[in-house]
Design a protein around this motif. Sequence first.
Motif, PDB file in Angstrom:
ATOM      1  N   SER A   1      30.305  35.501  51.099  1.00 50.86           N
ATOM      2  CA  SER A   1      31.066  36.745  51.097  1.00 50.86           C
ATOM      3  C   SER A   1      32.405  36.576  50.394  1.00 50.86           C
ATOM      4  CB  SER A   1      31.283  37.246  52.523  1.00 50.86           C
ATOM      5  OG  SER A   1      32.161  36.406  53.223  1.00 50.86           O
ATOM      6  N   ALA A   2      32.920  37.711  49.915  1.00 50.83           N
ATOM      7  CA  ALA A   2      34.229  37.724  49.256  1.00 50.83           C
ATOM      8  C   ALA A   2      34.843  39.108  49.368  1.00 50.83           C
ATOM      9  CB  ALA A   2      34.100  37.327  47.790  1.00 50.83           C
ATOM     10  N   ASN A   3      36.132  39.131  49.626  1.00 46.27           N
ATOM     11  CA  ASN A   3      36.930  40.345  49.525  1.00 46.27           C
ATOM     12  C   ASN A   3      37.679  40.253  48.211  1.00 46.27           C
ATOM     13  OD1 ASN A   3      36.140  41.384  51.987  1.00 46.27           O
ATOM     14  ND2 ASN A   3      37.803  40.399  53.094  1.00 46.27           N
ATOM     15  N   VAL A   4      37.415  41.194  47.325  1.00 48.97           N
ATOM     16  CA  VAL A   4      37.972  41.198  45.974  1.00 48.97           C
ATOM     17  C   VAL A   4      38.865  42.433  45.869  1.00 48.97           C
ATOM     18  CG1 VAL A   4      37.402  41.195  43.519  1.00 48.97           C
ATOM     19  CG2 VAL A   4      35.861  40.071  45.154  1.00 48.97           C
ATOM     20  N   MET A   5      40.180  42.218  45.881  1.00 46.24           N
ATOM     21  CA  MET A   5      41.097  43.352  45.976  1.00 46.24           C
ATOM     22  C   MET A   5      42.298  43.171  45.056  1.00 46.24           C
ATOM     23  SD  MET A   5      40.979  43.646  50.132  1.00 46.24           S
ATOM     24  CE  MET A   5      41.336  41.909  50.300  1.00 46.24           C
ATOM     25  N   ASN A   6      42.724  44.289  44.458  1.00 47.12           N
ATOM     26  CA  ASN A   6      43.964  44.338  43.676  1.00 47.12           C
ATOM     27  C   ASN A   6      43.967  43.385  42.478  1.00 47.12           C
ATOM     28  OD1 ASN A   6      45.320  46.268  45.441  1.00 47.12           O
ATOM     29  ND2 ASN A   6      45.337  44.592  46.907  1.00 47.12           N
ATOM     30  N   ASN A   7      42.819  43.204  41.847  1.00 46.81           N
ATOM     31  CA  ASN A   7      42.702  42.361  40.661  1.00 46.81           C
ATOM     32  C   ASN A   7      42.610  43.231  39.413  1.00 46.81           C
ATOM     33  OD1 ASN A   7      42.189  39.573  41.917  1.00 46.81           O
ATOM     34  ND2 ASN A   7      40.727  40.887  42.960  1.00 46.81           N
ATOM     35  N   THR A   8      42.898  42.632  38.279  1.00 46.20           N
ATOM     36  CA  THR A   8      42.702  43.274  36.983  1.00 46.20           C
ATOM     37  C   THR A   8      41.625  42.506  36.233  1.00 46.20           C
ATOM     38  OG1 THR A   8      44.997  44.002  36.892  1.00 46.20           O
ATOM     39  CG2 THR A   8      43.788  43.959  34.812  1.00 46.20           C
ATOM     40  N   PHE A   9      40.611  43.239  35.788  1.00 50.04           N
ATOM     41  CA  PHE A   9      39.512  42.669  35.015  1.00 50.04           C
ATOM     42  C   PHE A   9      39.576  43.252  33.609  1.00 50.04           C
ATOM     43  CE2 PHE A   9      38.138  42.746  39.428  1.00 50.04           C
ATOM     44  CZ  PHE A   9      37.659  41.458  39.609  1.00 50.04           C
ATOM     45  N   PHE A  10      39.773  42.398  32.609  1.00 52.68           N
ATOM     46  CA  PHE A  10      39.898  42.861  31.233  1.00 52.68           C
ATOM     47  C   PHE A  10      38.960  42.074  30.330  1.00 52.68           C
ATOM     48  CE2 PHE A  10      41.804  42.423  27.003  1.00 52.68           C
ATOM     49  CZ  PHE A  10      41.861  43.756  26.629  1.00 52.68           C
ATOM     50  N   ASN A  11      38.101  42.792  29.615  1.00 50.42           N
ATOM     51  CA  ASN A  11      37.298  42.196  28.553  1.00 50.42           C
ATOM     52  C   ASN A  11      36.366  41.081  29.031  1.00 50.42           C
ATOM     53  OD1 ASN A  11      36.585  42.305  25.822  1.00 50.42           O
ATOM     54  ND2 ASN A  11      37.900  40.581  25.325  1.00 50.42           N
ATOM     55  N   ASN A  12      35.842  41.204  30.250  1.00 55.52           N
ATOM     56  CA  ASN A  12      34.840  40.256  30.727  1.00 55.52           C
ATOM     57  C   ASN A  12      33.482  40.759  30.237  1.00 55.52           C
ATOM     58  OD1 ASN A  12      36.442  38.357  32.569  1.00 55.52           O
ATOM     59  ND2 ASN A  12      37.129  40.390  33.158  1.00 55.52           N
ATOM     60  N   GLU A  13      32.752  39.927  29.509  1.00 54.29           N
ATOM     61  CA  GLU A  13      31.643  40.401  28.686  1.00 54.29           C
ATOM     62  C   GLU A  13      30.443  40.941  29.454  1.00 54.29           C
ATOM     63  OE1 GLU A  13      30.644  37.774  25.468  1.00 54.29           O
ATOM     64  OE2 GLU A  13      32.768  37.325  25.128  1.00 54.29           O
ATOM     65  N   ASN A  14      29.961  40.248  30.475  1.00 53.67           N
ATOM     66  CA  ASN A  14      28.760  40.706  31.173  1.00 53.67           C
ATOM     67  C   ASN A  14      29.092  41.512  32.417  1.00 53.67           C
ATOM     68  OD1 ASN A  14      26.919  39.597  29.328  1.00 53.67           O
ATOM     69  ND2 ASN A  14      27.146  37.588  30.253  1.00 53.67           N
TER      70      ASN A  14
ATOM     71  N   SER B   1      35.003  45.356  47.300  1.00 50.65           N
ATOM     72  CA  SER B   1      35.755  45.537  46.056  1.00 50.65           C
ATOM     73  C   SER B   1      36.642  46.765  46.216  1.00 50.65           C
ATOM     74  CB  SER B   1      34.789  45.735  44.882  1.00 50.65           C
ATOM     75  OG  SER B   1      35.489  46.127  43.714  1.00 50.65           O
ATOM     76  N   LYS B   2      37.959  46.538  46.317  1.00 50.27           N
ATOM     77  CA  LYS B   2      38.889  47.648  46.510  1.00 50.27           C
ATOM     78  C   LYS B   2      40.146  47.451  45.672  1.00 50.27           C
ATOM     79  CE  LYS B   2      37.589  49.248  51.077  1.00 50.27           C
ATOM     80  NZ  LYS B   2      38.043  49.541  52.435  1.00 50.27           N
ATOM     81  N   ASN B   3      40.649  48.581  45.173  1.00 47.34           N
ATOM     82  CA  ASN B   3      41.926  48.622  44.444  1.00 47.34           C
ATOM     83  C   ASN B   3      41.943  47.732  43.206  1.00 47.34           C
ATOM     84  OD1 ASN B   3      43.095  50.424  46.321  1.00 47.34           O
ATOM     85  ND2 ASN B   3      43.604  48.709  47.658  1.00 47.34           N
ATOM     86  N   ASN B   4      40.813  47.552  42.572  1.00 42.93           N
ATOM     87  CA  ASN B   4      40.743  46.748  41.354  1.00 42.93           C
ATOM     88  C   ASN B   4      40.821  47.647  40.127  1.00 42.93           C
ATOM     89  OD1 ASN B   4      40.163  44.020  42.483  1.00 42.93           O
ATOM     90  ND2 ASN B   4      38.387  45.094  43.301  1.00 42.93           N
ATOM     91  N   ILE B   5      41.289  47.078  39.031  1.00 43.26           N
ATOM     92  CA  ILE B   5      41.299  47.754  37.742  1.00 43.26           C
ATOM     93  C   ILE B   5      40.232  47.093  36.874  1.00 43.26           C
ATOM     94  CG2 ILE B   5      42.609  48.261  35.643  1.00 43.26           C
ATOM     95  CD1 ILE B   5      45.163  48.074  37.412  1.00 43.26           C
ATOM     96  N   PHE B   6      39.278  47.895  36.421  1.00 47.10           N
ATOM     97  CA  PHE B   6      38.213  47.414  35.544  1.00 47.10           C
ATOM     98  C   PHE B   6      38.442  48.017  34.159  1.00 47.10           C
ATOM     99  CE2 PHE B   6      36.467  47.370  39.818  1.00 47.10           C
ATOM    100  CZ  PHE B   6      35.858  46.131  39.886  1.00 47.10           C
ATOM    101  N   TYR B   7      38.883  47.191  33.239  1.00 50.66           N
ATOM    102  CA  TYR B   7      39.143  47.668  31.877  1.00 50.66           C
ATOM    103  C   TYR B   7      38.029  47.123  30.988  1.00 50.66           C
ATOM    104  CZ  TYR B   7      41.694  49.245  27.816  1.00 50.66           C
ATOM    105  OH  TYR B   7      42.064  49.911  26.675  1.00 50.66           O
ATOM    106  N   LEU B   8      37.100  48.018  30.657  1.00 47.82           N
ATOM    107  CA  LEU B   8      35.967  47.637  29.821  1.00 47.82           C
ATOM    108  C   LEU B   8      36.304  47.901  28.360  1.00 47.82           C
ATOM    109  CD1 LEU B   8      33.050  49.144  31.942  1.00 47.82           C
ATOM    110  CD2 LEU B   8      33.956  46.820  31.996  1.00 47.82           C
TER     111      LEU B   8
END
Length: 182
Positions: A100-113, A126-133
């Motif tokens: 398990s993992a709590n993934v919160m308040n992260n920024t994801f930029f240009n991750n390919e898959n 997964s809460k409060n994350n920014i997903f920049y595709l």
Amino acid sequence: HGKVNIFENELDHSTTGNMFVARLNGTFMEGLIEKNTLRGRKVSGNHCLGINNVNGAFIIRYNTITDGETGINSNTESNQIYYNQFIGNDVAIIVQQDKSANVMNNTFFNNENYAIESLSGSKVVSKNNIFYLTPISQKACKFGGEFISDYNLFNVEKSGFLNDYSSLPVWSGSTGQDNNSL
């Protein structure tokens, strides 16, 4: 048994070797991984941070994790992953089966898959994350186990970008997830 703290390091694996920038293996470890820069290489099996731990939990925060085949390979009982930047990895975070993992308040930029991928039996919040595709970024999330996802920000909708759903309203309507996300 042990306590591990990794604090304020720059670990660069971009021009040498393969496998892991940092690897933690044990039966009962816990600790804090904070304010580091981990730079990997996009070659097979290259993870920026690999945690293999039967029991225990880690807090992983305020790091920049970049350019690995996998940013974090989470194979431990529980991780708190927050306030990190994941840039240019093939997969930013993978949560292994029955973990398990709590993934919160992260920024994801240009991750390919995927920004977040989880395997069967896993539990991910997964809460409060920014997903920049970007044009080369394929998908934000691929959840294979139980998950809760809400209050996230997605810069663009793409074909299959959320567990094979292509629009946030359809995803929310079908799963009840991300009702407060944009």
